[in-house]
Design a protein around this motif. Structure first.
Motif, PDB file in Angstrom:
ATOM      1  N   ILE A   1      -5.158   6.655   0.611  1.00 28.45           N
ATOM      2  CA  ILE A   1      -4.627   5.320   0.342  1.00 28.45           C
ATOM      3  C   ILE A   1      -4.638   5.205  -1.182  1.00 28.45           C
TER       4      ILE A   1
ATOM      5  N   ALA B   1      -1.502  -3.669   5.128  1.00 27.93           N
ATOM      6  CA  ALA B   1      -0.907  -4.443   4.036  1.00 27.93           C
ATOM      7  C   ALA B   1       0.370  -5.083   4.548  1.00 27.93           C
TER       8      ALA B   1
ATOM      9  N   VAL C   1       3.866  -1.047   3.747  1.00 30.10           N
ATOM     10  CA  VAL C   1       3.234   0.257   3.558  1.00 30.10           C
ATOM     11  C   VAL C   1       4.311   1.321   3.350  1.00 30.10           C
TER      12      VAL C   1
ATOM     13  N   ARG D   1      -1.594  -5.875  -4.503  1.00 28.61           N
ATOM     14  CA  ARG D   1      -2.207  -4.687  -3.914  1.00 28.61           C
ATOM     15  C   ARG D   1      -3.413  -5.124  -3.091  1.00 28.61           C
TER      16      ARG D   1
ATOM     17  N   ALA E   1      -5.748   0.794   5.783  1.00 32.27           N
ATOM     18  CA  ALA E   1      -4.542   0.859   4.955  1.00 32.27           C
ATOM     19  C   ALA E   1      -3.624  -0.348   5.161  1.00 32.27           C
TER      20      ALA E   1
ATOM     21  N   THR F   1      -7.584  -0.982  -2.429  1.00 31.98           N
ATOM     22  CA  THR F   1      -7.189  -0.158  -3.573  1.00 31.98           C
ATOM     23  C   THR F   1      -8.224  -0.206  -4.697  1.00 31.98           C
TER      24      THR F   1
ATOM     25  N   ASN G   1       0.835  -1.187   0.000  1.00 37.78           N
ATOM     26  CA  ASN G   1       0.000   0.000   0.000  1.00 37.78           C
ATOM     27  C   ASN G   1       0.878   1.247   0.000  1.00 37.78           C
TER      28      ASN G   1
END
Length: 328
Positions: A219, A262, A265, A237, A260, A241, A207
Motif C-alpha cells: 500500500i 479508500a 484505489v 490519502r 487498503a 499511508t 490509495n
C-alpha cells in the motif's frame, strides 16, 4: 565441496571480464586522443562542473552520446529532447517502457538490466556522458567514470523533480526543463479542476496498491513517485499511508488487504498476476468488501508507467489517465 570449486572459476571470469573492460576503455581512450591533442584548451572550455551525489563532475557542455542506466534518466533525456545512444531495461521485461514514443526509443542500444549494466557494452558506445543514481550504480562508479563523465543522483523515486533538474544541467537543457515543469504544473491544475476542484480533491481519499511477485502487497505511502503526483493534485490519502515504512509503503498480506480501503484505489502488478497474488486477492471477499470496490472505483493501471516511469513524460500520461478514470 562444490562452492570451493566454483569460486576460483568465478574469480577467473571476473578477472577476464575486468581485462576485457579495461581493453574496451583503452580503445575508447585511444579513439578520443586525437581530438584531445588538437586543442586541449578548447576542450576544457567546452565543459562545465555539475554537483552530483559523488562530488563535482566535469561534463561536456553539449553531450552528444549519452547513456542512461535507469527509467527515470531515460524519461528525463527524452523529455528534454535528447535521444540516448544506450539505456538499461527492466529486469522483468525486455525493451523500454511502452509509454515512451517508439520513434524516440527505436535507435537506443540496450546495455543490460537496471542495476546490472553490461559495462563492456556501455564502453563500446563511446559515451561522453552517463546518467544514473547512487542507489542503482554507486558500487560501479569508478568503472563508469573511467568510461565517461558520470552524473549520479543520490536516489530515485520521491526526488524525481530534483533529479530532473540535475539531468537537465548535465545535458545543458535548462531552458527545456523550465518549459517541461511549467507544462506539468499547468496540467496538474487542469486535472485538479476536472475532478471537482481543490476541496473535492482533498476530501477524496486515494490509495495505490501494488502487487509484487515474490513479496507482500504494497500500500503505497507518500514518499514515492506516484505519491508526489497525488500530492500535487491535492488528493486526500487514507491514514494507513502515514504508517508506511520510511514513507514508502505499508506492506500487507492478502488477509489484511482491507487496510487498503479508500474512496478510490489504483492498482498495478509487478510480475505475473497469479504469482503476485493479484488475481486471488482481487477475487477475495475482503477485496470485494472495500468501499472502492463497491463503488466501482478500483482502477488497474500499467506498473511500468505509474510506478517505474519516474519522470515528466510519464507524469503527463499519468495525469491524463487519472483524469479519464476519475471522471469517466
Amino acid at each position: 565441496m562444490t562452492p570451493s570449486v566454483r569460486r576460483p572459476v568465478r574469480r577467473r571470469g571476473l578477472a577476464l571480464g575486468a581485462l576485457s573492460l579495461a581493453g574496451a576503455l583503452t580503445l575508447s581512450a585511444c579513439g578520443s586522443s586525437d581530438s584531445d591533442d588538437k586543442d586541449s584548451g578548447s576542450a576544457a572550455a567546452k565543459t562545465h562542473t555539475v554537483k552530483t551525489a559523488m562530488g563535482d563532475v566535469e561534463v561536456p557542455v553539449d553531450p552528444k552520446r549519452v547513456v542512461v542506466l535507469d527509467t527515470g534518466e531515460l524519461d528525463s533525456a527524452l523529455t528534454l529532447g535528447v535521444q540516448p545512444v544506450g539505456a538499461t531495461h527492466s529486469a522483468s521485461e525486455d525493451g523500454f517502457p511502452s509509454y515512451l514514443p517508439a520513434d524516440r526509443t527505436k535507435g537506443i542500444k540496450e546495455v543490460g538490466e537496471i542495476a546490472n549494466p553490461n559495462l563492456e557494452t556501455v564502453a563500446s558506445l563511446k559515451p561522453d556522458l552517463i546518467l544514473t543514481s547512487k542507489v542503482r550504480d554507486g558500487d560501479r562508479y569508478e568503472q563508469l567514470k573511467a568510461i565517461a563523465p558520470t552524473v549520479m543522483t543520490e536516489s530515485t523515486g520521491t526526488a524525481w523533480k530534483e533529479n530532473f533538474q540535475l539531468h537537465a544541467e548535465a545535458l545543458g537543457k535548462q531552458a527545456e526543463a523550465k518549459k517541461a515543469v511549467a507544462e506539468y504544473d499547468a496540467h496538474v491544475a487542469k486535472v485538479t479542476e476536472a475532478v471537482g476542484g481543490k476541496e473535492k480533491a482533498a476530501a477524496t481519499e486515494v490509495n495505490f496498491v501494488r502487487f509484487v511477485e515474490g513479496a507482500d502487497i504494497r500500500i503505497y505511502g507518500k514518499q514515492n513517485y506516484i505519491g508526489t503526483i497525488l500530492a500535487d493534485l491535492g488528493m486526500g490519502r487514507p491514514a494507513i499511508t502515514d504508517k508506511a515504512k520510511d514513507g514508502f509503503s505499508y506492506d500487507v498480506s492478502p488477509e489484511k488487504i482491507d487496510l487498503a480501503d479508500a474512496d478510490v484505489v489504483f492498482t498495478s502488478t509487478y510480475g505475473d498476476p497469479a504469482k503476485a497474488g493479484t488475481t486471488k486477492t482481487m477475487n477475495s471477499g475482503l477485496w470485494k468488501g472495500l468501499k472502492a470496490s463497491k463503488d466501482g472505483k478500483v482502477f488497474k493501471v500499467d506498473d511500468r508507467l505509474w510506478i517505474a516511469g519516474i519522470g515528466y513524460t510519464a507524469a503527463d500520461k499519468i495525469l491524463d489517465e487519472f483524469q479519464a478514470k476519475m471522471t469517466g
